[in-house]
Design a protein around this motif. Structure first.
Motif, PDB file in Angstrom:
ATOM      1  N   ALA A   1     -13.143 -12.093   9.724  1.00  0.00           N
ATOM      2  CA  ALA A   1     -12.453 -10.809   9.726  1.00  0.00           C
ATOM      3  C   ALA A   1     -13.427  -9.649   9.863  1.00  0.00           C
ATOM      4  CB  ALA A   1     -11.612 -10.661   8.462  1.00  0.00           C
ATOM      5  N   ASP A   2     -14.577  -9.734   9.202  1.00  0.00           N
ATOM      6  CA  ASP A   2     -15.534  -8.630   9.268  1.00  0.00           C
ATOM      7  C   ASP A   2     -16.017  -8.388  10.693  1.00  0.00           C
ATOM      8  OD1 ASP A   2     -16.947 -11.138   9.086  1.00  0.00           O
ATOM      9  OD2 ASP A   2     -18.759 -10.078   8.424  1.00  0.00           O
ATOM     10  N   LEU A   3     -16.249  -9.460  11.449  1.00  0.00           N
ATOM     11  CA  LEU A   3     -16.696  -9.311  12.826  1.00  0.00           C
ATOM     12  C   LEU A   3     -15.595  -8.737  13.706  1.00  0.00           C
ATOM     13  CD1 LEU A   3     -18.678 -12.654  13.264  1.00  0.00           C
ATOM     14  CD2 LEU A   3     -19.583 -10.371  12.742  1.00  0.00           C
ATOM     15  N   LEU A   4     -14.367  -9.151  13.453  1.00  0.00           N
ATOM     16  CA  LEU A   4     -13.235  -8.607  14.209  1.00  0.00           C
ATOM     17  C   LEU A   4     -13.069  -7.107  13.951  1.00  0.00           C
ATOM     18  CD1 LEU A   4     -10.778 -11.577  13.726  1.00  0.00           C
ATOM     19  CD2 LEU A   4     -11.580 -10.712  15.938  1.00  0.00           C
ATOM     20  N   VAL A   5     -13.260  -6.697  12.706  1.00  0.00           N
ATOM     21  CA  VAL A   5     -13.151  -5.275  12.374  1.00  0.00           C
ATOM     22  C   VAL A   5     -14.263  -4.475  13.054  1.00  0.00           C
ATOM     23  CG1 VAL A   5     -13.240  -3.581  10.498  1.00  0.00           C
ATOM     24  CG2 VAL A   5     -11.942  -5.686  10.205  1.00  0.00           C
ATOM     25  N   LEU A   6     -15.465  -5.016  13.053  1.00  0.00           N
ATOM     26  CA  LEU A   6     -16.565  -4.324  13.727  1.00  0.00           C
ATOM     27  C   LEU A   6     -16.297  -4.197  15.224  1.00  0.00           C
ATOM     28  CD1 LEU A   6     -19.644  -5.913  11.919  1.00  0.00           C
ATOM     29  CD2 LEU A   6     -18.810  -3.561  11.706  1.00  0.00           C
TER      30      LEU A   6
ATOM     31  N   ASP B   1     -11.613  -2.812   4.989  1.00  0.00           N
ATOM     32  CA  ASP B   1     -12.190  -2.269   6.223  1.00  0.00           C
ATOM     33  C   ASP B   1     -11.198  -2.372   7.379  1.00  0.00           C
ATOM     34  OD1 ASP B   1     -14.642  -1.601   4.999  1.00  0.00           O
ATOM     35  OD2 ASP B   1     -15.399  -3.626   5.313  1.00  0.00           O
ATOM     36  N   ALA B   2     -10.469  -3.477   7.434  1.00  0.00           N
ATOM     37  CA  ALA B   2      -9.459  -3.649   8.484  1.00  0.00           C
ATOM     38  C   ALA B   2      -8.336  -2.629   8.314  1.00  0.00           C
ATOM     39  CB  ALA B   2      -8.900  -5.069   8.468  1.00  0.00           C
ATOM     40  N   LEU B   3      -7.935  -2.388   7.076  1.00  0.00           N
ATOM     41  CA  LEU B   3      -6.869  -1.411   6.827  1.00  0.00           C
ATOM     42  C   LEU B   3      -7.313   0.001   7.215  1.00  0.00           C
ATOM     43  CD1 LEU B   3      -5.623  -2.849   3.424  1.00  0.00           C
ATOM     44  CD2 LEU B   3      -4.424  -2.955   5.633  1.00  0.00           C
ATOM     45  N   VAL B   4      -8.558   0.344   6.905  1.00  0.00           N
ATOM     46  CA  VAL B   4      -9.078   1.665   7.268  1.00  0.00           C
ATOM     47  C   VAL B   4      -9.169   1.786   8.798  1.00  0.00           C
ATOM     48  CG1 VAL B   4     -11.139   3.128   7.221  1.00  0.00           C
ATOM     49  CG2 VAL B   4     -10.309   2.078   5.115  1.00  0.00           C
ATOM     50  N   GLU B   5      -9.659   0.728   9.444  1.00  0.00           N
ATOM     51  CA  GLU B   5      -9.763   0.769  10.911  1.00  0.00           C
ATOM     52  C   GLU B   5      -8.384   0.859  11.551  1.00  0.00           C
ATOM     53  OE1 GLU B   5     -11.457   1.284  14.442  1.00  0.00           O
ATOM     54  OE2 GLU B   5     -12.570   1.177  12.567  1.00  0.00           O
ATOM     55  N   ARG B   6      -7.415   0.170  10.999  1.00  0.00           N
ATOM     56  CA  ARG B   6      -6.036   0.274  11.526  1.00  0.00           C
ATOM     57  C   ARG B   6      -5.543   1.697  11.432  1.00  0.00           C
ATOM     58  NH1 ARG B   6      -1.327  -3.405   9.069  1.00  0.00           N
ATOM     59  NH2 ARG B   6      -1.699  -2.022   7.300  1.00  0.00           N
ATOM     60  N   GLY B   7      -5.835   2.349  10.316  1.00  0.00           N
ATOM     61  CA  GLY B   7      -5.451   3.753  10.158  1.00  0.00           C
ATOM     62  C   GLY B   7      -6.170   4.648  11.154  1.00  0.00           C
ATOM     63  N   SER B   8      -7.431   4.380  11.377  1.00  0.00           N
ATOM     64  CA  SER B   8      -8.220   5.165  12.344  1.00  0.00           C
ATOM     65  C   SER B   8      -7.651   5.031  13.744  1.00  0.00           C
ATOM     66  CB  SER B   8      -9.675   4.704  12.311  1.00  0.00           C
ATOM     67  OG  SER B   8     -10.421   5.355  13.311  1.00  0.00           O
TER      68      SER B   8
ATOM     69  N   ALA C   1      -8.536  -2.763  20.351  1.00  0.00           N
ATOM     70  CA  ALA C   1      -8.958  -2.525  18.971  1.00  0.00           C
ATOM     71  C   ALA C   1      -7.844  -2.921  18.004  1.00  0.00           C
ATOM     72  CB  ALA C   1      -9.337  -1.057  18.779  1.00  0.00           C
ATOM     73  N   ARG C   2      -6.629  -2.539  18.327  1.00  0.00           N
ATOM     74  CA  ARG C   2      -5.482  -2.884  17.476  1.00  0.00           C
ATOM     75  C   ARG C   2      -5.330  -4.404  17.371  1.00  0.00           C
ATOM     76  NH1 ARG C   2      -2.112  -0.235  20.195  1.00  0.00           N
ATOM     77  NH2 ARG C   2      -2.606   1.755  19.252  1.00  0.00           N
ATOM     78  N   GLY C   3      -5.526  -5.107  18.481  1.00  0.00           N
ATOM     79  CA  GLY C   3      -5.438  -6.571  18.466  1.00  0.00           C
ATOM     80  C   GLY C   3      -6.465  -7.198  17.542  1.00  0.00           C
ATOM     81  N   ASP C   4      -7.685  -6.659  17.568  1.00  0.00           N
ATOM     82  CA  ASP C   4      -8.721  -7.177  16.675  1.00  0.00           C
ATOM     83  C   ASP C   4      -8.382  -6.925  15.212  1.00  0.00           C
ATOM     84  OD1 ASP C   4     -10.342  -8.255  18.636  1.00  0.00           O
ATOM     85  OD2 ASP C   4     -11.727  -6.553  18.695  1.00  0.00           O
ATOM     86  N   VAL C   5      -7.879  -5.735  14.915  1.00  0.00           N
ATOM     87  CA  VAL C   5      -7.524  -5.411  13.530  1.00  0.00           C
ATOM     88  C   VAL C   5      -6.395  -6.317  13.050  1.00  0.00           C
ATOM     89  CG1 VAL C   5      -6.476  -3.658  12.050  1.00  0.00           C
ATOM     90  CG2 VAL C   5      -8.366  -3.053  13.536  1.00  0.00           C
ATOM     91  N   GLU C   6      -5.401  -6.526  13.891  1.00  0.00           N
ATOM     92  CA  GLU C   6      -4.286  -7.392  13.491  1.00  0.00           C
ATOM     93  C   GLU C   6      -4.774  -8.832  13.268  1.00  0.00           C
ATOM     94  OE1 GLU C   6      -1.509  -6.200  12.395  1.00  0.00           O
ATOM     95  OE2 GLU C   6      -2.187  -4.204  13.009  1.00  0.00           O
ATOM     96  N   ALA C   7      -5.686  -9.300  14.125  1.00  0.00           N
ATOM     97  CA  ALA C   7      -6.248 -10.648  13.930  1.00  0.00           C
ATOM     98  C   ALA C   7      -7.034 -10.716  12.624  1.00  0.00           C
ATOM     99  CB  ALA C   7      -7.136 -11.011  15.115  1.00  0.00           C
ATOM    100  N   ALA C   8      -7.778  -9.662  12.324  1.00  0.00           N
ATOM    101  CA  ALA C   8      -8.536  -9.623  11.067  1.00  0.00           C
ATOM    102  C   ALA C   8      -7.593  -9.651   9.866  1.00  0.00           C
ATOM    103  CB  ALA C   8      -9.421  -8.379  11.016  1.00  0.00           C
ATOM    104  N   LEU C   9      -6.498  -8.915   9.958  1.00  0.00           N
ATOM    105  CA  LEU C   9      -5.552  -8.869   8.844  1.00  0.00           C
ATOM    106  C   LEU C   9      -4.784 -10.182   8.688  1.00  0.00           C
ATOM    107  CD1 LEU C   9      -4.323  -5.189   9.196  1.00  0.00           C
ATOM    108  CD2 LEU C   9      -5.671  -6.170   7.320  1.00  0.00           C
ATOM    109  N   GLN C  10      -4.658 -10.950   9.750  1.00  0.00           N
ATOM    110  CA  GLN C  10      -4.057 -12.287   9.612  1.00  0.00           C
ATOM    111  C   GLN C  10      -4.988 -13.205   8.829  1.00  0.00           C
ATOM    112  OE1 GLN C  10      -2.996 -13.726  13.504  1.00  0.00           O
ATOM    113  NE2 GLN C  10      -1.192 -12.409  13.637  1.00  0.00           N
TER     114      GLN C  10
END
Length: 175
Positions: A130-135, A165-172, A149-158
């Protein structure tokens, strides 16, 4: 090395004594790590790079160059950090964390396509991190590639549903 993390001044003194007693590369490694702990980042990084280039270091070379790269980043010397990470990546046995460290150095120079490429390499090794996906989402966001970017965040959250970090990036990305 554990003393270098807990008490850098004492570790540096011990390592210096050990070097004078011909402690060799292990003593030099301890001294370099202690210098980083003492916030003498450039000096520690230079010693770590030197050890990475020394003959007989074998399987430790990628780790030494990686430590040097991280110390150079702490020193604010992105150019030397990138060179150290490239030296590590030129050796066999690269790992996902090394690619992630290299990506962080390139992010300091806003080289987002290179950051994404390195994170792609890291994710090829460990696709469920997840950390790599968020980065990578952050790098894609910086390139205005919001869908990717949204796809990576959603994959990280799965993988890690409450990853802050994923939640903050999703908000960004939504912003």
């Amino acid at each position: 090395l554990s003393q270098a993390n807990l008490n850098p001044p004492a570790a540096f003194a011990s390592a210096t004594k050990w070097i004078s007693e011909r402690g060799g590369a292990p003593a030099e490694h301890c001294a370099a790590v202690a210098l980083v702990g003492l916030k003498r980042y450039g000096e520690g990084a230079a010693r770590l790079d030197g050890l990475g280039q020394a003959p007989g270091m074998g399987d430790l070379r990628p780790q030494l160059f990686d430590q040097a790269g991280n110390a150079w980043m702490l020193a604010g010397d992105t150019g030397n950090a990138i060179a150290s990470f490239q030296s590590a990546l030129a050796l066999p046995g690269n790992d996902a964390d090394l690619y992630a460290d290299f990506a962080r150095a390139q992010a300091m120079e806003d080289d987002w396509p290179a950051v994404e490429s390195d994170l792609n390499a890291a994710l090829a090794i460990q696709p469920k991190r997840a950390d790599l996906l968020v980065l990578r989402a952050s790098a894609r966001d910086a390139q205005n590639r919001f869908g990717d970017a949204r796809g990576d965040v959603e994959a990280a959250l799965q993988i890690a549903p409450k990853n802050p970090d994923a939640l903050v990036e999703r908000g960004s990305i939504k912003r």
